[in-house]
Write an enzyme that holds these catalytic residues in place. Sequence first.
Site, PDB file in Angstrom:
ATOM      1  N   GLU A  92       0.831  -1.212   0.000  1.00 38.97           N
ATOM      2  CA  GLU A  92       0.000   0.000   0.000  1.00 38.97           C
ATOM      3  C   GLU A  92       0.862   1.258   0.000  1.00 38.97           C
ATOM      4  OE1 GLU A  92      -2.863  -0.581  -0.773  1.00 38.97           O
ATOM      5  OE2 GLU A  92      -2.970  -2.676  -0.192  1.00 38.97           O
TER       6      GLU A  92
ATOM      7  N   HIS B  46      -5.155  -6.909 -11.050  1.00 40.42           N
ATOM      8  CA  HIS B  46      -4.538  -7.820 -10.084  1.00 40.42           C
ATOM      9  C   HIS B  46      -4.248  -9.178 -10.698  1.00 40.42           C
ATOM     10  CE1 HIS B  46      -6.741  -4.791  -7.770  1.00 40.42           C
ATOM     11  NE2 HIS B  46      -5.733  -4.886  -6.936  1.00 40.42           N
TER      12      HIS B  46
HETATM   13 ZN   LIG Z   1      -2.579  -2.464  -4.763  1.00 44.42          ZN
END
Ligand SMILES: [Zn+2]
Length: 327
Positions: A136, A249
């Site tokens: 993050e 992703h």
């Molecule tokens: Zn991410």
Amino acid sequence: MRLRTHRHVCAKQGVKAAPPVSSPMSFMPGLPYRRSIFNAGTDTDLPGKPVRHEGEKPVKDRAVNKVYDNTGIALNFFHEVFGRDSLDDRSMRVESAVHFGKDFANAMWTGEQMVYGDGDHNVGGFTEALDIITHELSHGVLQHMIPGGLGVYRLPVKDREFREQTHALQGQAGALNESFSDVMGSMVKQWHAGQTAAQANWLLGENMLAPQHGKAIRSLKDPGNRKLTWYDDDQFKTMEEYVDGADVHDSSGIPNHAFYLTARKIGGFSWEKAGAIWYEAFPKLKPKASFLDAARATSRVASARYGSKSKEYKAVVLAWETVKVLT
Ligand SMILES: [Zn+2]
């Protein structure tokens, strides 16, 4: 049921690089970082209530202390390995909120701060995971490296789960953004454990899933190998699996694997050469960069740093060839 564990929401990032810090608070001798942890109190209002600032003693709340400590390790990694001074390289304050939402099973970078949910019966432990926290935080680093962000687009209001989720990632550029975060998350784990590229297991998000779902969220060594990760992992490993419009992703598995192959081929510690090449090459990418652009940028950096006949340059080229981005 579709686990959304690995759908790290990436809101609002990259709209505009933050202005340089100029307040008198920006220079605090003796305090290398400026971490602030907030408690969202299972609400979704951000930033939440401030509960621990830089230099303050641990509090009773484990999530607060874990985020404080893991964020410190991530900042140390960027500083000691790449000489980077916080997310913006200008000592900016690093803010994180814990206990975001009710049973919120995710972590995210909002464009301004990191946010962690408490998880649910399927997935949890976001604040315990050094690699997830670094993932993050690395979205924040990349936001400051590339004005306009990498693969960022404005999310239509109807697609937002909550107010702060204003932006998301798309296309190969978005997958590169995700991959940069995975690569940094993977390296920090190895760096912290003192592991070479050969010793590391290259898993991200271990011990976060309920046992019936699997063991880890992603593998850079073998993207999409459900035996190593979880029951519905559909990350791509090479361009043969790639489809346009795929979730970032899933497609991030391709550049992830290219990094793994590079690091393994060069040998030693991943951050020393492969990591240094990636870290220098990514800021050169344009907001809509393709995998091919990333392959060229990393090859060029490897050649400039080590020479066009070097083992390092050859490792980078071979890696991108193996994942079928370079042909
Ligand atoms: Zn991410």
